[in-house]
Design a protein around this motif. Structure first.
Motif, PDB file in Angstrom:
ATOM      1  N   GLU A  99      70.460  53.731  71.036  1.00 36.91           N
ATOM      2  CA  GLU A  99      70.333  52.504  71.793  1.00 36.91           C
ATOM      3  C   GLU A  99      69.204  52.572  72.811  1.00 36.91           C
ATOM      4  OE1 GLU A  99      73.478  51.026  69.684  1.00 36.91           O
ATOM      5  OE2 GLU A  99      72.238  49.956  71.115  1.00 36.91           O
ATOM      6  N   LYS A 100      68.537  53.676  72.902  1.00 36.71           N
ATOM      7  CA  LYS A 100      67.604  53.864  74.010  1.00 36.71           C
ATOM      8  C   LYS A 100      66.301  53.110  73.788  1.00 36.71           C
ATOM      9  CE  LYS A 100      65.605  58.069  72.037  1.00 36.71           C
ATOM     10  NZ  LYS A 100      65.514  59.542  72.186  1.00 36.71           N
TER      11      LYS A 100
ATOM     12  N   SER B  31      77.066  48.131  77.863  1.00 37.15           N
ATOM     13  CA  SER B  31      76.159  49.278  77.745  1.00 37.15           C
ATOM     14  C   SER B  31      75.560  49.643  79.089  1.00 37.15           C
ATOM     15  CB  SER B  31      75.038  48.958  76.752  1.00 37.15           C
ATOM     16  OG  SER B  31      75.565  48.674  75.477  1.00 37.15           O
ATOM     17  N   PHE B  33      72.723  52.537  80.828  1.00 33.99           N
ATOM     18  CA  PHE B  33      71.677  53.521  80.541  1.00 33.99           C
ATOM     19  C   PHE B  33      71.188  54.156  81.843  1.00 33.99           C
ATOM     20  CE2 PHE B  33      70.829  51.930  76.220  1.00 33.99           C
ATOM     21  CZ  PHE B  33      71.353  50.649  76.297  1.00 33.99           C
ATOM     22  N   PHE B  45      64.212  57.979  78.954  1.00 34.67           N
ATOM     23  CA  PHE B  45      65.639  57.887  78.692  1.00 34.67           C
ATOM     24  C   PHE B  45      66.352  59.197  79.003  1.00 34.67           C
ATOM     25  CE2 PHE B  45      69.470  56.641  76.588  1.00 34.67           C
ATOM     26  CZ  PHE B  45      69.902  57.748  75.880  1.00 34.67           C
ATOM     27  N   TYR B  48      73.145  57.342  77.617  1.00 35.06           N
ATOM     28  CA  TYR B  48      73.623  55.997  77.324  1.00 35.06           C
ATOM     29  C   TYR B  48      75.136  56.006  77.155  1.00 35.06           C
ATOM     30  CZ  TYR B  48      75.004  52.409  73.909  1.00 35.06           C
ATOM     31  OH  TYR B  48      75.666  51.421  73.230  1.00 35.06           O
ATOM     32  N   GLN B  50      78.481  53.442  76.092  1.00 35.15           N
ATOM     33  CA  GLN B  50      79.060  52.189  75.630  1.00 35.15           C
ATOM     34  C   GLN B  50      80.494  52.186  76.147  1.00 35.15           C
ATOM     35  OE1 GLN B  50      78.839  51.475  71.418  1.00 35.15           O
ATOM     36  NE2 GLN B  50      80.423  49.917  71.493  1.00 35.15           N
ATOM     37  N   GLN B  54      80.176  58.210  76.215  1.00 35.43           N
ATOM     38  CA  GLN B  54      78.769  58.626  76.307  1.00 35.43           C
ATOM     39  C   GLN B  54      78.273  58.879  74.891  1.00 35.43           C
ATOM     40  OE1 GLN B  54      78.083  62.213  78.622  1.00 35.43           O
ATOM     41  NE2 GLN B  54      75.985  61.623  79.130  1.00 35.43           N
ATOM     42  N   SER B  94      71.887  48.086  82.641  1.00 33.78           N
ATOM     43  CA  SER B  94      73.051  47.697  81.868  1.00 33.78           C
ATOM     44  C   SER B  94      72.691  46.545  80.940  1.00 33.78           C
ATOM     45  CB  SER B  94      74.229  47.307  82.778  1.00 33.78           C
ATOM     46  OG  SER B  94      73.992  46.091  83.469  1.00 33.78           O
ATOM     47  N   ARG B  98      76.266  45.743  72.933  1.00 31.94           N
ATOM     48  CA  ARG B  98      75.711  46.932  72.313  1.00 31.94           C
ATOM     49  C   ARG B  98      74.478  46.527  71.518  1.00 31.94           C
ATOM     50  NH1 ARG B  98      75.883  49.599  67.436  1.00 31.94           N
ATOM     51  NH2 ARG B  98      75.944  51.867  67.558  1.00 31.94           N
ATOM     52  N   GLN B 104      67.933  44.678  78.719  1.00 31.08           N
ATOM     53  CA  GLN B 104      68.506  45.619  79.672  1.00 31.08           C
ATOM     54  C   GLN B 104      68.116  45.164  81.077  1.00 31.08           C
ATOM     55  OE1 GLN B 104      67.852  49.794  78.824  1.00 31.08           O
ATOM     56  NE2 GLN B 104      68.190  49.521  76.640  1.00 31.08           N
TER      57      GLN B 104
END
Lengths: 113, 115
Positions: A99-100, B31, B33, B45, B48, B50, B54, B94, B98, B104
């Motif tokens: 998802e990154k 979600s 991050f 990154f 993450y 959900q 994790q 966030s 998903r 984001q």
């Protein structure tokens, strides 16, 4: 590691001019997004373009995507001093289910009044 | 409508100290991050979530970094035995659903300086 490479690294223009920033990436993607970051602030989402789209508009922003060249461009028309910020492209991976977002190093735009 | 909030906004730690960074995502966002942004670079990154799970921690640079989101809302990023190379801005984001095709929303970040 960072996937995207923005070009140029820095851009200085006069108010009213157009600003074009480019982004290249390495792997296949689902979507490409552009974000803006003002000094000392968080990232603000500008626009998302899907891999099956070639062009998208939002107000004074125009984004193009060329998946064959793995590149995208962001055009800001009629720039304003308030557009001064760093602009980042971000991509997601087509495979792997991650998802990154993977960001480039950014283009620092200065709009002089 | 509150956005993503992070605390503290600034943190100075002596090398070797443990730090905890907090993220309050937008209510209802599934979600969450964490990203690390070094000076003059784009965000990278870290991990993450959900809800409380994790799902990806591939970006955590070492086992000194630990993140949790026990009730699926607030998240904490903990860095143990801080090193100078940990100095960076830590961004939390966030997303309502998903999937990366959804925007984001980023918080203002926590600037960590390790001396």
């Amino acid at each position: 590691s960072q996937q995207g490479e923005e070009d140029p690294q820095a851009l200085s223009i006069q108010e009213g001019e157009n600003a074009t920033m480019n982004c290249s990436y390495k792997t296949s993607i689902n979507n490409l997004q552009w974000y803006r970051q003002n000094s000392g602030r968080g990232l603000v989402h500008l626009i998302l373009i899907r891999s099956n789209e070639r062009e998208k508009h939002s107000g004074r922003l125009r984004v193009t995507l060329d998946t064959s060249k793995k590149s995208s461009s962001l055009l800001i028309t009629a720039s304003r001093a308030a557009d001064t910020a760093s602009y980042f492209c971000a991509t997601d991976a087509e495979q792997g289910g991650s998802e990154k977002l993977v960001f480039g190093k950014g283009t620092k735009l200065t709009v002089n009044p | 409508g509150a956005g993503v909030s992070q605390s503290p906004r600034y943190k100075v730690a002596k090398r070797g100290q443990d730090v905890a960074l907090r993220c309050d995502p937008i209510s209802g966002h599934v979600s969450l991050f964490w990203y690390q942004q070094a000076l003059g670079q784009g965000p990278e990154f870290l991990t993450y979530f959900q809800n409380e799970a994790q799902l990806d921690k591939s970006g955590l640079p070492s086992d000194r970094f630990f993140a949790e989101r026990p009730e699926g809302s607030v998240s904490t990023l903990k860095i143990q035995r801080t090193q100078q190379e940990d100095s960076a801005v830590y961004l939390c984001a966030s997303s309502l659903f998903r999937g990366v095709r959804y925007e984001q929303y980023f918080g203002p970040g926590t600037r960590l300086t390790v001396t």
